[in-house]
Design a protein around this motif. Structure first.
Motif, mmCIF file in Angstrom:
data_model
loop_
_atom_site.group_PDB
_atom_site.id
_atom_site.type_symbol
_atom_site.label_atom_id
_atom_site.label_comp_id
_atom_site.label_asym_id
_atom_site.label_seq_id
_atom_site.Cartn_x
_atom_site.Cartn_y
_atom_site.Cartn_z
ATOM 1 N N ILE B 4 -1.305 -4.942 3.103
ATOM 2 C CA ILE B 4 -1.526 -3.140 2.978
ATOM 3 C C ILE B 4 -2.849 -3.004 3.906
ATOM 4 O O ILE B 4 -3.117 -3.757 3.436
ATOM 5 C CB ILE B 4 -1.103 -3.683 1.206
ATOM 6 N N ASP B 6 -5.753 -0.334 3.546
ATOM 7 C CA ASP B 6 -6.410 0.317 2.585
ATOM 8 C C ASP B 6 -6.479 2.292 3.543
ATOM 9 O O ASP B 6 -6.479 1.978 4.535
ATOM 10 C CB ASP B 6 -7.997 0.258 2.406
ATOM 11 N N TYR B 10 0.576 5.067 -1.205
ATOM 12 C CA TYR B 10 2.331 4.184 -0.784
ATOM 13 C C TYR B 10 3.520 4.966 -2.038
ATOM 14 O O TYR B 10 2.741 5.336 -3.420
ATOM 15 C CB TYR B 10 2.099 2.575 -0.733
ATOM 16 N N ASN B 116 -2.700 4.335 -4.611
ATOM 17 C CA ASN B 116 -3.243 3.708 -3.223
ATOM 18 C C ASN B 116 -2.508 2.074 -2.964
ATOM 19 O O ASN B 116 -2.557 1.412 -3.320
ATOM 20 C CB ASN B 116 -4.905 3.614 -3.712
ATOM 21 N N ALA B 117 -3.958 2.083 -1.868
ATOM 22 C CA ALA B 117 -3.424 0.593 -1.567
ATOM 23 C C ALA B 117 -3.416 -1.419 -2.646
ATOM 24 O O ALA B 117 -2.977 -1.647 -2.743
ATOM 25 C CB ALA B 117 -4.627 -0.460 -0.694
ATOM 26 N N GLU B 118 -4.427 -0.682 -3.862
ATOM 27 C CA GLU B 118 -4.484 -1.570 -3.965
ATOM 28 C C GLU B 118 -3.492 -1.701 -5.639
ATOM 29 O O GLU B 118 -2.995 -2.323 -5.898
ATOM 30 C CB GLU B 118 -6.193 -1.438 -5.178
ATOM 31 N N ALA B 119 -2.898 -0.032 -6.045
ATOM 32 C CA ALA B 119 -2.110 0.379 -6.503
ATOM 33 C C ALA B 119 -0.662 -0.609 -6.452
ATOM 34 O O ALA B 119 -0.022 -1.106 -7.200
ATOM 35 C CB ALA B 119 -1.793 1.536 -7.253
ATOM 36 N N TYR B 120 -0.703 0.025 -5.562
ATOM 37 C CA TYR B 120 0.680 -0.691 -4.319
ATOM 38 C C TYR B 120 1.064 -2.407 -4.402
ATOM 39 O O TYR B 120 1.678 -3.194 -4.776
ATOM 40 C CB TYR B 120 0.997 0.252 -2.711
ATOM 41 N N LYS B 121 -0.327 -2.956 -4.422
ATOM 42 C CA LYS B 121 -0.235 -3.773 -4.086
ATOM 43 C C LYS B 121 0.145 -4.965 -5.881
ATOM 44 O O LYS B 121 0.469 -6.546 -5.751
ATOM 45 C CB LYS B 121 -1.621 -4.687 -3.871
ATOM 46 N N ASN B 122 -0.317 -4.195 -6.339
ATOM 47 C CA ASN B 122 -0.316 -4.839 -8.209
ATOM 48 C C ASN B 122 1.375 -4.491 -8.504
ATOM 49 O O ASN B 122 1.923 -5.328 -8.847
ATOM 50 C CB ASN B 122 -1.252 -3.667 -8.536
ATOM 51 N N GLU B 126 1.844 -8.700 -5.889
ATOM 52 C CA GLU B 126 0.867 -9.293 -4.896
ATOM 53 C C GLU B 126 -0.682 -9.730 -5.252
ATOM 54 O O GLU B 126 -1.154 -8.780 -5.805
ATOM 55 C CB GLU B 126 0.842 -9.477 -3.656
#
Lengths: 367, 126
Positions: B4, B6, B10, B116-122, B126
């Protein structure tokens, strides 16, 4: 899912290997371990092993067993030598297909029928329902057997070297019974990939031990994903796609396995009429110029009229070994001639296609 | 573990958009390409086609299945990645380098509704 999925005797091993699992024919089956392309190419170029324990087995014995099997089966098993295998169908009286299956001649009046997982209960009911007046014992043995398919040009070497099964001399569509630690194991030179290979039927413990040996020896585990791409490319039918209660073997171009010179079998009159008078729809191969992929259920339309639906795609892929977008489709017979231009409706667009032979890729059987 | 990046935006249907000025490069995420498996065809729109946020603009086909592509942003297609016609597998190799369409954005405020990257990661757990 309303019904509990069944598990094969290798289920825990698939999960441990990290396979993508999905329901098929009532079983929780491995679709892929690595990816479909890798597994497909392993079988075409080297060797792969499939868990096909979901297939059903029915043993038919008794004084009338041969006459009975010939009554429900389109191919002709009369007076066959022991050790021979036949491919054919069971038909409804109207010529529709109950299932396609293999019949193994185990001995005098002793036959082993291998049927599709999705059809097990339907077939067992059907077979039992036809047995009135025949002196036969119909024994449904699916729970007793696991089954492996070892497929590919190196399958013979693996069978002999890794599994120690001395069956290199088996001819295509024959089998032997091999004693493995006191157990009778059925080894046949058959498969569903278009490559040389073997299918092995044994009890669960033996199948598990053989699977472990093959995996430890580096044989690629293969899922149902590539089983479908492999069989499709060589024009082999899948029940539910190319054969069904509405699709007779004559429509599917499988007349070779329907012996109309037999005295009788269920559905004979109907398929004889289809053969004599022609069928309304026929199964054809389609090749697209574009890379868009024609998939199961997509409409086939006339070359000059988007609104004129002339057929339906039964199976379609971007062929892995042929690198083209190809399909099998059931089309109105007047559009079934080779080289007929048609189009396939894919999402919002219509893609030109040409009728070609269904065998997109050449089989490499060892006969 | 999916890659993912930054700074990208997404969507819940696993497309990303990378913003450069008034343009956005739209493709599918690493998670999406992995779920799809071997990509064998990318069905792309044509230059000058209009796309709308949340609406389908094409499809990615793997061996197994066809998966719709939904545009994370609205605008006009100014370029399609023609390299994918010859080599659709590039999407598997590096989905972020191998964007699918370049869009001239009509409403940059739409980016606010993307992850954003962090939200998509959640979102993908992952």
């Amino acid at each position: 899912m309303s019904e509990q999925l069944k598990l094969t005797c290798l289920h825990d091993k698939h999960v441990a290997l990290g396979a993508l699992m999905s329901p098929f024919g009532g079983f929780d089956m491995p679709i892929q371990y690595a990816d479909i392309v890798t597994e497909h190419n392993a079988v075409r170029n080297h060797c792969g092993v499939f868990d096909v324990s979901h297939m059903g087995e029915v043993r038919v014995t008794g004084a009338d067993a041969e006459r009975f099997v010939n009554h429900i089966f389109t191919n002709d098993i009369a007076d066959a030598p022991e050790g021979k295998i036949f491919y054919g169908m069971m038909l409804y009286p109207n010529g529709g297909t109950v299932d396609d299956l293999l019949v193994y001649k185990m001995g005098h009046n002793d036959f082993f029928l291998v049927i599709n997982a999705a059809n097990i209960q339907k077939d067992v009911d059907w077979i039992n329902g036809q047995a009135t007046g025949y002196n036969v014992v119909i024994d449904h043995q699916s729970d007793r057997y696991g089954q492996l398919a070892l497929q590919g040009p190196e399958a013979e070497a693996r069978l002999v070297d890794t599994l120690g099964l001395q069956c290199a001399d088996l001819a295509f569509y024959t089998f032997s019974i091999v004693n493995v630690n006191g157990e009778d194991v059925i080894v046949s030179r058959t498969g569903y990939t278009g490559e040389d290979g073997f299918e092995i039927y044994a009890g669960h413990d033996t199948i598990r031990a053989m699977w472990d040996s093959l995996i430890a020896a580096g044989v690629q585990p293969c899922g149902l994903g590539c089983r479908d791409t492999l069989r499709f490319e060589v024009g082999l039918p899948l029940y539910g796609d190319e054969l069904s209660q509405d699709i007779s073997p004559i429509m599917a171009g499988l007349g070779l396995f329907v012996k109309l010179d037999k005295e009788e079998f269920i559905g004979k009159e109907a398929v004889a009429r289809q053969k004599a008078e022609g069928v309304a729809r026929k199964l054809v191969g389609l090749e697209l110029a574009d890379k868009a992929i024609p998939r199961h259920g997509y409409e086939v339309v006339a070359a000059d009229d988007d609104n004129h639906v002339v057929g339906i795609v039964t199976t379609g892929y971007h062929g892995i070994s042929v690198d083209k977008s190809i399909a099998m489709a059931l089309v109105d017979s007047q559009y079934a001639a080779l080289d007929t231009p048609l189009r396939v409706h894919i999402r919002k667009k219509f893609f030109p296609a040409t009728v070609v032979k269904k065998k997109f890729f050449k089989k490499s059987y060892k006969k | 573990m999916s890659k993912i990046i930054d700074g990208l935006f997404y969507s819940e249907s696993h497309e990303y958009v990378k913003i450069e000025g008034e343009f956005g490069y739209v493709g599918i995420t690493d998670y999406a390409q992995h779920e799809l498996g071997n990509v064998v065809y990318v069905d792309m729109p044509e230059v000058d086609d209009e796309v709308e946020a949340g609406q389908e603009f094409g499809a990615v086909e793997s061996v197994k299945a066809a998966s719709d592509l939904n545009s994370p942003v609205s605008g006009t297609v100014v370029e399609v990645n023609e390299a994918l016609d010859d080599e659709p597998g590039l999407v598997n190799k590096d989905p972020y380098a191998n964007w699918i369409i370049k869009v001239q954005l009509s409403d940059a405020s739409e980016l606010d509704s993307l992850m954003n990257a962090e939200a998509y990661k959640n979102f993908i757990g992952e």
